[in-house]
Write a protein that holds these residues in place. Structure first.
Motif, PDB file in Angstrom:
ATOM      1  N   MET A   1       1.110   4.220  -2.898  1.00 46.51           N
ATOM      2  CA  MET A   1       0.878   5.633  -2.598  1.00 46.51           C
ATOM      3  C   MET A   1       1.999   6.511  -3.140  1.00 46.51           C
ATOM      4  O   MET A   1       1.780   7.691  -3.437  1.00 46.51           O
ATOM      5  CB  MET A   1       0.745   5.826  -1.078  1.00 46.51           C
ATOM      6  N   ASN A   2       3.168   5.915  -3.292  1.00 48.38           N
ATOM      7  CA  ASN A   2       4.309   6.643  -3.841  1.00 48.38           C
ATOM      8  C   ASN A   2       4.516   6.379  -5.326  1.00 48.38           C
ATOM      9  O   ASN A   2       5.552   6.753  -5.883  1.00 48.38           O
ATOM     10  CB  ASN A   2       5.583   6.267  -3.067  1.00 48.38           C
TER      11      ASN A   2
ATOM     12  N   GLY B   1      -1.358   5.477 -11.988  1.00 48.61           N
ATOM     13  CA  GLY B   1      -1.291   6.476 -10.928  1.00 48.61           C
ATOM     14  C   GLY B   1      -1.877   7.796 -11.373  1.00 48.61           C
ATOM     15  O   GLY B   1      -2.062   8.075 -12.561  1.00 48.61           O
TER      16      GLY B   1
ATOM     17  N   GLU C   1      -5.872   3.017  -7.230  1.00 49.29           N
ATOM     18  CA  GLU C   1      -4.875   4.073  -7.417  1.00 49.29           C
ATOM     19  C   GLU C   1      -4.186   3.947  -8.770  1.00 49.29           C
ATOM     20  O   GLU C   1      -3.828   4.962  -9.383  1.00 49.29           O
ATOM     21  CB  GLU C   1      -3.842   3.993  -6.292  1.00 49.29           C
TER      22      GLU C   1
ATOM     23  N   ILE D   1       0.834  -1.204   0.000  1.00 51.52           N
ATOM     24  CA  ILE D   1       0.000   0.000   0.000  1.00 51.52           C
ATOM     25  C   ILE D   1       0.869   1.255   0.000  1.00 51.52           C
ATOM     26  O   ILE D   1       0.610   2.211  -0.746  1.00 51.52           O
ATOM     27  CB  ILE D   1      -0.949  -0.009   1.216  1.00 51.52           C
ATOM     28  N   VAL D   2       1.896   1.260   0.822  1.00 50.27           N
ATOM     29  CA  VAL D   2       2.782   2.423   0.899  1.00 50.27           C
ATOM     30  C   VAL D   2       3.484   2.660  -0.440  1.00 50.27           C
ATOM     31  O   VAL D   2       3.592   3.793  -0.912  1.00 50.27           O
ATOM     32  CB  VAL D   2       3.815   2.235   2.030  1.00 50.27           C
TER      33      VAL D   2
ATOM     34  N   LEU E   1      -7.147  -1.164  -2.981  1.00 47.51           N
ATOM     35  CA  LEU E   1      -6.637   0.214  -2.958  1.00 47.51           C
ATOM     36  C   LEU E   1      -5.604   0.440  -4.057  1.00 47.51           C
ATOM     37  O   LEU E   1      -5.574   1.501  -4.690  1.00 47.51           O
ATOM     38  CB  LEU E   1      -6.027   0.506  -1.591  1.00 47.51           C
ATOM     39  N   ILE E   2      -4.758  -0.558  -4.290  1.00 46.35           N
ATOM     40  CA  ILE E   2      -3.683  -0.403  -5.276  1.00 46.35           C
ATOM     41  C   ILE E   2      -4.248  -0.324  -6.693  1.00 46.35           C
ATOM     42  O   ILE E   2      -3.844   0.525  -7.488  1.00 46.35           O
ATOM     43  CB  ILE E   2      -2.665  -1.550  -5.142  1.00 46.35           C
TER      44      ILE E   2
END
Length: 279
Positions: free
Chosen positions: A46-47, A170, A103, A42-43, A99-100
């Motif tokens: 987000m990046n 993204g 995103e 997840i982190v 979530l991924i």
């Protein structure tokens, strides 16, 4: 104490202190490591580092497959470990892939995008809850519906393959991202999510024993498989899980054609709400 009394017969009237229950470190260490893999994914997403996110989920899959075997081999099974494993699976194979993929590609689809991601996440929760409640009545050779790690592998494998081909998803790359790829990710997400809550049987590999001797050719085949994966891990792993992700429907159709029962419920229960599962 009088002469002749036996001192060993004296009993301490103080109540015994209840023994504190601990947890087994070894299997739960693998479970926490699998949880970290999902959180790391997840982190990374987000990046904008989706390749690392996919690697994190696949590493979580490997660790998740080991914790139960380690617990059985070392005789350290516990109710705490089972609950911890379910919570870890929900994060690593339920929330993280949803979530991924949102995103990465589904943001361009608006409400339909986050609805697809939510359907996947909700189906993962339902699948895990059903697995825990039907554990005692399901045929051990098969999973009832697509297991959540395999569903996560379908979604994350697709992202990994597309990312290796240069489709950088993204929000920062949304203006360059093709719409057809967003719809393909939408379809993969819904397929993986809904297949988790079907009654389609998927082979569990739980009857495979590592204590039995095997022919020498099996070791050669394993070495060749490892070499094949190293050629291009995203494509090979994604291809393998695509085969597995559709194999259940093949087994279902074959059993139907042969007139054999297709339910993986081994024994019936007395609860009326469960009646439909045994037909």
């Amino acid at each position: 104490m009088h002469d002749g009394d036996n001192p060993t017969l004296e009993v301490d009237d103080a109540p015994a202190r209840p023994r504190r229950k601990g947890i087994y470190i070894l299997p739960n260490l693998f479970t926490v490591a699998a949880l970290f893999g999902g959180f790391y994914a997840i982190v990374m997403a987000m990046n904008g580092r989706f390749e690392q996110a996919a690697v994190g989920v696949f590493c979580a899959m490997v660790l998740d497959s080991l914790d139960g075997r380690v617990a059985r081999m070392t005789n350290t099974q516990s109710t705490f470990g089972e609950q911890m494993d379910s919570l870890s699976d929900m994060v690593s194979f339920g929330a993280a892939p949803a979530l991924i993929v949102y995103e990465w590609a589904l943001t361009d689809l608006g409400k339909l995008g986050w609805i697809a991601a939510f359907v996947y996440c909700a189906c993962a929760a339902l699948r895990l809850a059903r697995f825990n409640t039907n554990l005692a009545v399901v045929d051990k050779r098969f999973f009832q519906g697509l297991p959540s790690p395999a569903a996560a592998a379908l979604v994350m494998g697709f992202i990994w393959v597309m990312d290796s081909f240069g489709f950088q998803g993204g929000r920062e790359n949304s203006f360059l991202f093709p719409l057809w790829l967003s719809w393909t990710a939408f379809a993969f997400t819904l397929y993986a999510g809904l297949t988790m809550v079907t009654n389609v049987p998927f082979y569990s590999f739980k009857d495979v024993s590592f204590k039995r001797s095997v022919p020498f050719i099996v070791i050669v085949a394993i070495a060749l498989a490892i070499a094949l994966i190293t050629l291009h891990p995203p494509i090979v792993l994604f291809g393998l899980f695509c085969i597995y992700g559709t194999s259940g429907y093949g087994v279902y159709g074959w059993k139907r054609a042969k007139g054999r029962p297709v339910s993986v419920i081994a024994t019936s229960t007395d609860e009326p709400d469960e009646e439909g599962l045994h037909r």
